[in-house]
Design an enzyme around this catalytic site. Structure first.
Site, short mmCIF file in Angstrom:
data_model
loop_
_atom_site.label_atom_id
_atom_site.label_comp_id
_atom_site.label_asym_id
_atom_site.label_seq_id
_atom_site.Cartn_x
_atom_site.Cartn_y
_atom_site.Cartn_z
N ASP A 27 0.85 -1.18 0.00
CA ASP A 27 0.00 0.00 0.00
C ASP A 27 0.90 1.24 0.00
OD1 ASP A 27 -3.20 0.59 0.97
OD2 ASP A 27 -1.76 2.23 1.11
N ILE A 28 0.55 2.21 -0.83
CA ILE A 28 1.38 3.42 -0.99
C ILE A 28 1.34 4.30 0.27
CG2 ILE A 28 -0.33 5.02 -1.97
CD1 ILE A 28 1.77 5.60 -4.20
N ASN A 59 -12.99 -3.14 2.27
CA ASN A 59 -13.93 -2.02 2.39
C ASN A 59 -14.91 -2.07 1.22
OD1 ASN A 59 -12.80 -0.84 4.74
ND2 ASN A 59 -11.15 0.02 3.49
N GLY A 111 -15.52 3.64 3.69
CA GLY A 111 -14.37 4.46 3.27
C GLY A 111 -13.68 3.94 2.03
N HIS A 135 -10.16 -5.13 -3.53
CA HIS A 135 -8.84 -5.42 -2.96
C HIS A 135 -8.98 -5.83 -1.51
CE1 HIS A 135 -9.75 -1.12 -2.62
NE2 HIS A 135 -9.12 -1.13 -1.46
N HIS A 191 -7.09 -5.86 2.03
CA HIS A 191 -5.98 -5.28 2.80
C HIS A 191 -5.44 -6.36 3.73
CE1 HIS A 191 -6.92 -0.87 2.13
NE2 HIS A 191 -8.11 -1.37 1.88
P1 AMP Z 1 -9.78 1.47 0.12
O1 AMP Z 1 -10.04 2.66 1.00
O2 AMP Z 1 -10.17 0.17 0.78
O3 AMP Z 1 -10.36 1.64 -1.25
O4 AMP Z 1 -8.21 1.37 -0.01
C1 AMP Z 1 -7.48 1.92 -1.08
C2 AMP Z 1 -6.03 1.80 -0.69
O5 AMP Z 1 -5.26 1.95 -1.85
C3 AMP Z 1 -5.56 2.86 0.31
O6 AMP Z 1 -5.04 2.21 1.48
C4 AMP Z 1 -4.48 3.62 -0.46
O7 AMP Z 1 -3.40 4.01 0.36
C5 AMP Z 1 -4.06 2.59 -1.50
N1 AMP Z 1 -3.50 3.14 -2.73
C6 AMP Z 1 -3.96 4.17 -3.47
N2 AMP Z 1 -3.20 4.36 -4.56
C7 AMP Z 1 -2.22 3.42 -4.52
C8 AMP Z 1 -1.11 3.08 -5.35
N3 AMP Z 1 -0.83 3.77 -6.48
N4 AMP Z 1 -0.31 2.06 -4.98
C9 AMP Z 1 -0.56 1.37 -3.86
N5 AMP Z 1 -1.59 1.62 -3.02
C10 AMP Z 1 -2.41 2.64 -3.35
#
Ligand code: AMP
Ligand code: ZN
Length: 115
Positions: A31-32, A88, A94, A101, A103
């Site tokens: 995760d970024i 989520n 959120g 995906h 987590h």
């Molecule tokens: P969600 O809130 O469950 O949709 O989680 C989306 C997740 O994607 C968040 O934890 C972000 O930090 C992560 N995210 C967004 N852009 C990227 C990216 N380019 N590479 C890796 N993780 C990302």
């Protein structure tokens, strides 16, 4: 493949990510913006917007996603201390990225119930 979807682009290596695992059906990457010392995202390569859009034909893929998450947890020696898997779904959760995906969070204590 949805060309407007960031995680589709990552799964096709058309956008950057720190990939830690890949096979023909799924990809796992860091995760970024990590919320814990270990924070991986495990995605199907197939575009599915959220759990609201899964169907009977995705059963095997979803099982595979969870299995890969547990393999990654084992690889990172997380089985003893534990970890949390989160999906989520929709505005109240959120969810920010509308490509399904999982987590994988670990490396610290998590509160329950979640905030
Ligand atoms: P969600 O809130 O469950 O949709 O989680 C989306 C997740 O994607 C968040 O934890 C972000 O930090 C992560 N995210 C967004 N852009 C990227 C990216 N380019 N590479 C890796 N993780 C990302
Ligand atoms: Zn997608």
């Amino acid at each position: 493949m949805n060309g407007d979807c960031l995680f589709c682009l990552i799964s096709q290596r058309q956008a950057p990510a720190e990939v830690v695992f890949e096979d023909d059906k799924v990809m796992a990457f860091k995760d970024i913006n990590p919320k814990a010392p270990v924070h991986l995202l495990i995605i199907p390569k197939k575009h599915i917007s959220s759990l609201n859009d899964i169907s009977e034909k995705d059963k095997e893929l979803l099982g595979h996603l969870i299995l890969i998450a547990t393999h990654l947890a084992q690889e990172k020696n997380l089985k003893e201390t534990g970890y949390r898997l989160v999906i989520n779904t929709g505005p109240h959760s959120g969810q920010q990225i509308f490509h399904l995906h999982l987590h994988l969070l670990a490396g610290r204590h998590f509160s329950w119930p979640p905030g």
